[in-house]
Design a protein around this motif. Structure first.
Motif, PDB file in Angstrom:
ATOM      1  N   ASN A  41       0.954  -0.651  -0.308  1.00 42.15           N
ATOM      2  CA  ASN A  41       0.009   0.280  -0.490  1.00 42.15           C
ATOM      3  C   ASN A  41       0.815   1.215  -0.136  1.00 42.15           C
ATOM      4  O   ASN A  41       1.386   1.346   0.587  1.00 42.15           O
ATOM      5  N   ILE A  42       0.669   2.224  -0.835  1.00 39.60           N
ATOM      6  CA  ILE A  42       1.190   3.015  -0.901  1.00 39.60           C
ATOM      7  C   ILE A  42       0.343   4.579  -1.104  1.00 39.60           C
ATOM      8  O   ILE A  42      -0.908   4.785  -2.062  1.00 39.60           O
ATOM      9  N   GLU A  43       0.872   6.402  -0.058  1.00 38.61           N
ATOM     10  CA  GLU A  43      -0.721   6.977  -0.145  1.00 38.61           C
ATOM     11  C   GLU A  43       0.299   7.850  -0.458  1.00 38.61           C
ATOM     12  O   GLU A  43       1.491   7.966   0.907  1.00 38.61           O
ATOM     13  N   VAL A  44      -0.133   8.873  -1.110  1.00 38.58           N
ATOM     14  CA  VAL A  44       0.799  10.213  -2.046  1.00 38.58           C
ATOM     15  C   VAL A  44      -0.100  10.689  -1.311  1.00 38.58           C
ATOM     16  O   VAL A  44      -0.777  10.779  -1.884  1.00 38.58           O
ATOM     17  N   GLY A  45      -0.144  12.605  -1.014  1.00 43.26           N
ATOM     18  CA  GLY A  45      -0.629  13.405  -0.551  1.00 43.26           C
ATOM     19  C   GLY A  45       0.178  14.756  -1.172  1.00 43.26           C
ATOM     20  O   GLY A  45       1.451  14.617  -0.744  1.00 43.26           O
ATOM     21  N   LEU A  46      -0.483  16.082  -2.102  1.00 43.47           N
ATOM     22  CA  LEU A  46      -0.093  16.616  -2.488  1.00 43.47           C
ATOM     23  C   LEU A  46      -1.015  18.025  -1.603  1.00 43.47           C
ATOM     24  O   LEU A  46      -2.068  18.133  -1.347  1.00 43.47           O
ATOM     25  N   GLY A  47      -0.862  19.270  -0.636  1.00 48.82           N
ATOM     26  CA  GLY A  47      -1.225  19.772   0.382  1.00 48.82           C
ATOM     27  C   GLY A  47      -0.624  21.042  -0.349  1.00 48.82           C
ATOM     28  O   GLY A  47       0.193  21.361  -0.146  1.00 48.82           O
ATOM     29  N   LEU A  48      -1.908  22.596  -0.424  1.00 49.40           N
ATOM     30  CA  LEU A  48      -1.349  24.027  -0.531  1.00 49.40           C
ATOM     31  C   LEU A  48      -2.554  24.081   1.342  1.00 49.40           C
ATOM     32  O   LEU A  48      -3.749  24.036   0.982  1.00 49.40           O
ATOM     33  N   SER A  49      -2.543  25.330   1.556  1.00 51.86           N
ATOM     34  CA  SER A  49      -2.851  26.375   2.312  1.00 51.86           C
ATOM     35  C   SER A  49      -2.383  27.614   2.734  1.00 51.86           C
ATOM     36  O   SER A  49      -1.553  27.579   2.291  1.00 51.86           O
ATOM     37  N   GLY A  50      -3.473  28.822   3.066  1.00 51.31           N
ATOM     38  CA  GLY A  50      -3.059  29.649   3.217  1.00 51.31           C
ATOM     39  C   GLY A  50      -4.155  30.226   4.275  1.00 51.31           C
ATOM     40  O   GLY A  50      -5.403  29.631   4.326  1.00 51.31           O
ATOM     41  N   GLY A  51      -3.604  30.975   5.097  1.00 49.30           N
ATOM     42  CA  GLY A  51      -4.591  31.686   5.890  1.00 49.30           C
ATOM     43  C   GLY A  51      -3.836  32.291   7.148  1.00 49.30           C
ATOM     44  O   GLY A  51      -2.759  33.487   6.165  1.00 49.30           O
ATOM     45  N   THR A  52      -4.790  33.671   7.783  1.00 46.77           N
ATOM     46  CA  THR A  52      -4.673  34.775   8.321  1.00 46.77           C
ATOM     47  C   THR A  52      -4.892  35.110   9.971  1.00 46.77           C
ATOM     48  O   THR A  52      -5.160  33.866  10.101  1.00 46.77           O
ATOM     49  N   SER A  53      -3.483  35.176  10.127  1.00 43.43           N
ATOM     50  CA  SER A  53      -3.360  35.353  12.140  1.00 43.43           C
ATOM     51  C   SER A  53      -3.826  36.564  12.561  1.00 43.43           C
ATOM     52  O   SER A  53      -2.887  37.705  12.150  1.00 43.43           O
ATOM     53  N   THR A  54      -4.543  37.122  13.526  1.00 42.98           N
ATOM     54  CA  THR A  54      -4.272  37.937  14.596  1.00 42.98           C
ATOM     55  C   THR A  54      -2.741  38.757  14.970  1.00 42.98           C
ATOM     56  O   THR A  54      -2.311  39.481  15.579  1.00 42.98           O
ATOM     57  N   ASN A  55      -1.975  36.999  15.654  1.00 42.90           N
ATOM     58  CA  ASN A  55      -0.902  37.031  16.035  1.00 42.90           C
ATOM     59  C   ASN A  55       0.303  35.720  15.907  1.00 42.90           C
ATOM     60  O   ASN A  55       0.195  35.103  15.896  1.00 42.90           O
ATOM     61  N   ILE A  56       0.882  36.619  14.343  1.00 41.58           N
ATOM     62  CA  ILE A  56       1.390  35.878  13.789  1.00 41.58           C
ATOM     63  C   ILE A  56       2.800  34.970  13.897  1.00 41.58           C
ATOM     64  O   ILE A  56       3.293  33.839  14.008  1.00 41.58           O
ATOM     65  N   SER A  57       3.520  35.940  15.018  1.00 41.07           N
ATOM     66  CA  SER A  57       4.566  35.631  15.717  1.00 41.07           C
ATOM     67  C   SER A  57       4.524  34.714  16.711  1.00 41.07           C
ATOM     68  O   SER A  57       5.245  33.640  17.273  1.00 41.07           O
ATOM     69  N   GLN A  58       2.996  34.756  17.399  1.00 38.92           N
ATOM     70  CA  GLN A  58       2.411  34.121  18.770  1.00 38.92           C
ATOM     71  C   GLN A  58       3.206  33.845  20.223  1.00 38.92           C
ATOM     72  O   GLN A  58       4.162  33.397  20.546  1.00 38.92           O
TER      73      GLN A  58
END
Length: 442
Positions: free
Chosen positions: A21-38
């Motif tokens: 069994n082989i599973e390969v995944g590709l993903g992309l995401s984007g977003g925004t944060s009120t405190n990106i550096s935490q």
């Protein structure tokens, strides 16, 4: 301020590799944060992520087993004062069985990252590489139809990047050798008794630090493994003795209980309790899985671990709930130190347009976690870390290969310092993600 980002999915090219069994995944995401550096008083910013995931499982090829789980993500942040970073993980277990001589050999590897400072609540640009690798072997001799004598050997190496200043107890690169002798008796098809004697040699890389004094560990353990159609139990009790190169000695009882119970078709319970000298990684004898002990992977001295927890799952048609609680306490054996971690989790899922969560194309979920860490003075300037996180997700599967999700993440955290100061670190984020998955069964 909240913004929404639309990210296009990438294509995929299949690679022909021999496997069950082989599973390969590709993903992309984007977003925004009120405190990106935490960080305290952190600024607003955006994040973008590209993901590659690869999983391979081979269990049916000439006495050979191989499991690989890997992923690599690249994160890009704004504003520009936050550098891009890569996060990755590779877990590999491979084993070969010599059935004619009742032996097996294998390798284990786990490569990932640990926090530069694990007493911080920050999670952005706060990673360093850590790797655990091991070779192991097993041989047993049947003394009768139900009794056998076994010998196991394991040589493990743990390395952690130490190029940056860290607090005490965190630069813990070392090697471990362990030999185990066992006598097992299979009472019947469901119950097995075992007596084990094991010796472990721990050699820290930093020979100049007396706090990292190399030590030897001797364990005597009696165990019972029971299994029915709905329940598996592993119970262990014994004694541990530790001696370091400076002549210091420690002795105490050890024990472990792991219970997996399928209550009925809708409910499942897992319970775990443990007490003993902390190990770099452990083998769950009820499942055969190897787990790296994340709290102990940056500990540079002999310590005891005591704690446990539970996880309860219930599924009722289109609704599902998972709740968990775990607590662990680490204490120094020869050097006074103590830290306690607690984790609470609650996951609630609901399927839309389907009578079953497993078959649903659209799901709504709410995930809650609360993590706490209490440390003694001298380990860190931080007295307490507290992180509470709510994640609300709407996901839709357009096809078995392509899915998307929209998340809202609210994170509330604070730190207490021994000097009396408190720092609040709060943030909100919205993230839109796409993933393409290809699965091949040979």
């Amino acid at each position: 301020m909240k913004k929404y980002f639309l990210i296009l999915a990438l294509g995929f090219s299949q690679t022909d590799i021999l496997a069950s069994n082989i599973e390969v995944g590709l993903g992309l995401s984007g977003g925004t944060s009120t405190n990106i550096s935490q960080l305290n008083n952190g600024t607003e910013g955006n994040l973008y992520e590209s993901l590659f995931r690869f999983e391979l499982e081979e269990n049916n090829y000439r006495n050979f087993e191989l499991d690989i789980d890997s992923s690599i993500s690249r994160f890009y942040y704004t504003p520009e004062n936050l550098s891009s970073e890569t996060q990755y993980e590779l877990a590999l277990t491979s084993r070969y069985f010599f059935t004619d001589i009742n032996s097996s050999v294998g390798v284990f590897s786990d490569i990932s990252q640990v926090p530069i400072n694990r007493f911080q609540a920050q999670e952005v640009n706060n990673q360093r590489e850590a790797s655990t690798s091991a070779i192991f072997g097993n041989h047993f001799i049947r003394l009768s139809g139900k009794t056998q004598f076994g010998f196991d050997y394991q040589h493990a190496k743990f390395s952690v990047d130490s190029d940056v200043p860290t607090f005490r107890l965190q630069d813990a690169s070392r090697e471990e050798q362990q030999a185990l002798f066992s006598l097992s008796n299979k009472l019947n098809s469901n119950n097995t008794l075992q007596l084990r004697f094991q010796k472990k040699d721990t050699d820290f890389k930093d020979e100049n630090n007396l706090e990292n004094s190399d030590y030897f560990q001797y364990d005597i353990i009696a165990s019972w493994q029971g299994e029915t159609e709905t329940t598996t139990i592993n119970l262990e009790i014994g004694n541990s003795r530790v001696k370091d190169l400076l002549g210091r000695q420690y002795e105490d009882e050890n024990g472990q209980l792991i219970l997996n119970r399928q209550i009925n078709t809708q409910q499942r319970l897992r319970l775990q309790l443990n007490k003993g000298v902390a190990s770099l990684f452990t083998l769950d004898r009820t499942t055969g899985e190897i787990f790296v002990n994340q709290q102990n992977d940056s500990i540079s001295q002999a310590q005891t671990a005591e704690g446990g927890g539970m996880q309860y799952d219930i599924t009722m048609g289109r609704f599902g709930i998972t709740t968990s609680y775990f607590e662990s306490q680490l204490k120094g054996v020869f050097i006074p130190s103590q830290e306690v971690t607690r984790n609470k989790g609650l996951l609630i899922q609901m399927a839309l347009g389907s009578s079953s969560i497993q078959n649903a194309q659209t799901r709504i979920s709410s995930f809650f976690t609360q993590d706490e860490l209490d440390a003694e003075p001298g380990i860190s300037v931080v007295n307490e870390n507290y992180v509470k996180q709510h994640v609300f997700t709407v996901s839709h599967q357009f096809s078995p290969a392509f899915n998307t999700s929209l998340q809202y993440v609210k994170r509330d955290a604070f730190q207490y310092f021994f000097n009396g100061n408190r720092t609040n670190i709060n943030s909100e984020a919205i993230i839109l993600s796409f993933e393409y998955v290809h699965n091949t069964i040979f």
